[in-house]
Design a protein around this motif. Sequence first.
Motif, PDB file in Angstrom:
ATOM      1  N   LEU B  67      22.211  26.419  28.776  1.00 23.16           N
ATOM      2  CA  LEU B  67      21.940  27.856  28.944  1.00 23.16           C
ATOM      3  C   LEU B  67      23.154  28.570  29.517  1.00 23.16           C
ATOM      4  O   LEU B  67      23.539  29.640  29.049  1.00 23.16           O
ATOM      5  N   ILE B  68      23.800  27.959  30.519  1.00 20.74           N
ATOM      6  CA  ILE B  68      24.959  28.592  31.151  1.00 20.74           C
ATOM      7  C   ILE B  68      26.122  28.694  30.163  1.00 20.74           C
ATOM      8  O   ILE B  68      26.799  29.732  30.081  1.00 20.74           O
ATOM      9  N   LEU B  71      25.337  31.476  27.829  1.00 25.89           N
ATOM     10  CA  LEU B  71      25.513  32.799  28.435  1.00 25.89           C
ATOM     11  C   LEU B  71      26.987  33.159  28.554  1.00 25.89           C
ATOM     12  O   LEU B  71      27.382  34.303  28.318  1.00 25.89           O
TER      13      LEU B  71
END
Lengths: 156, 124
Positions: B67-68, B71
Amino acid sequence: MMRFGEKAAFSLAIFVFAAILLYQTAGMRYDVALVPRIFGGLLLAFSGLQVLMDIFPAVERRLSFLNRKLTQQMVAAEEKEGSRDPWGTYIFFGWIAGFVFLIYLTSMLWATVIALFVYLKLINKESWILTALYCSGAALFIYWVFIVGFRLHYFL
Amino acid sequence: MALGLLIGTRLIFFTTISGSLMAPGIVVLALLGAYGVGGRFSDVVIAASFGLISVFMQRYGYSRVALIIALVLGGLVEASYHQSMTTFGVQGFVTRPIALTLLALTILVLVLPYVRKRKTAVAP
């Protein structure tokens, strides 16, 4: 047979998020919407599959090859987590929520000092010296770096 | 660099500090950073909400690292993709040597674990 627990609720939330993401691309130009639609579609498909596996155990058993490594990791993590005190986790989350609420009520500087005092003295039962040093150190840090250094007066 | 070499080994004592003392400091710093960007309370709420989401992600086996990375790199990848499509079109991904090499390496990295697993399964 169906089961609807926390895990199913979380994966359902991801599924709904993916559906909203795809819906938002409806009015966009084709080339602009291409990348969001590709990733939104993939997310929708995989999260939908995860929702089905979480709600219907029969589907999970049929597709057990998808979960093998993950299941081992989760069992190991659960065993490690089981040894911890669950109430401690809830108290910590409650402290974070209280800290956020204090920021709203007062200011960042005062919320930090009060929240750290509550955590160190009341929750963690540390000594007065450590609590005073920690709180004053944090307050000085915020004051010198953000208020004096960056001139962000809304921290006060 | 000299400063880093000088104080690096002396900072090892940080690893001996108990987690229950470091945790509130880390939370305070994280929310400070979120608030410091624009002074909006909503930023603090969003930061705290994402913290809660990451707890559930860890509990139910979702990758927070992915997810990071998404992003951080997602916007860059999308912008670069549109630039490439505008400048070279679809064939640009397979006719330009550097792009073709990177595409081939990506496919190789994705496929290699399965090929190795199959070879290990087949071998006596």
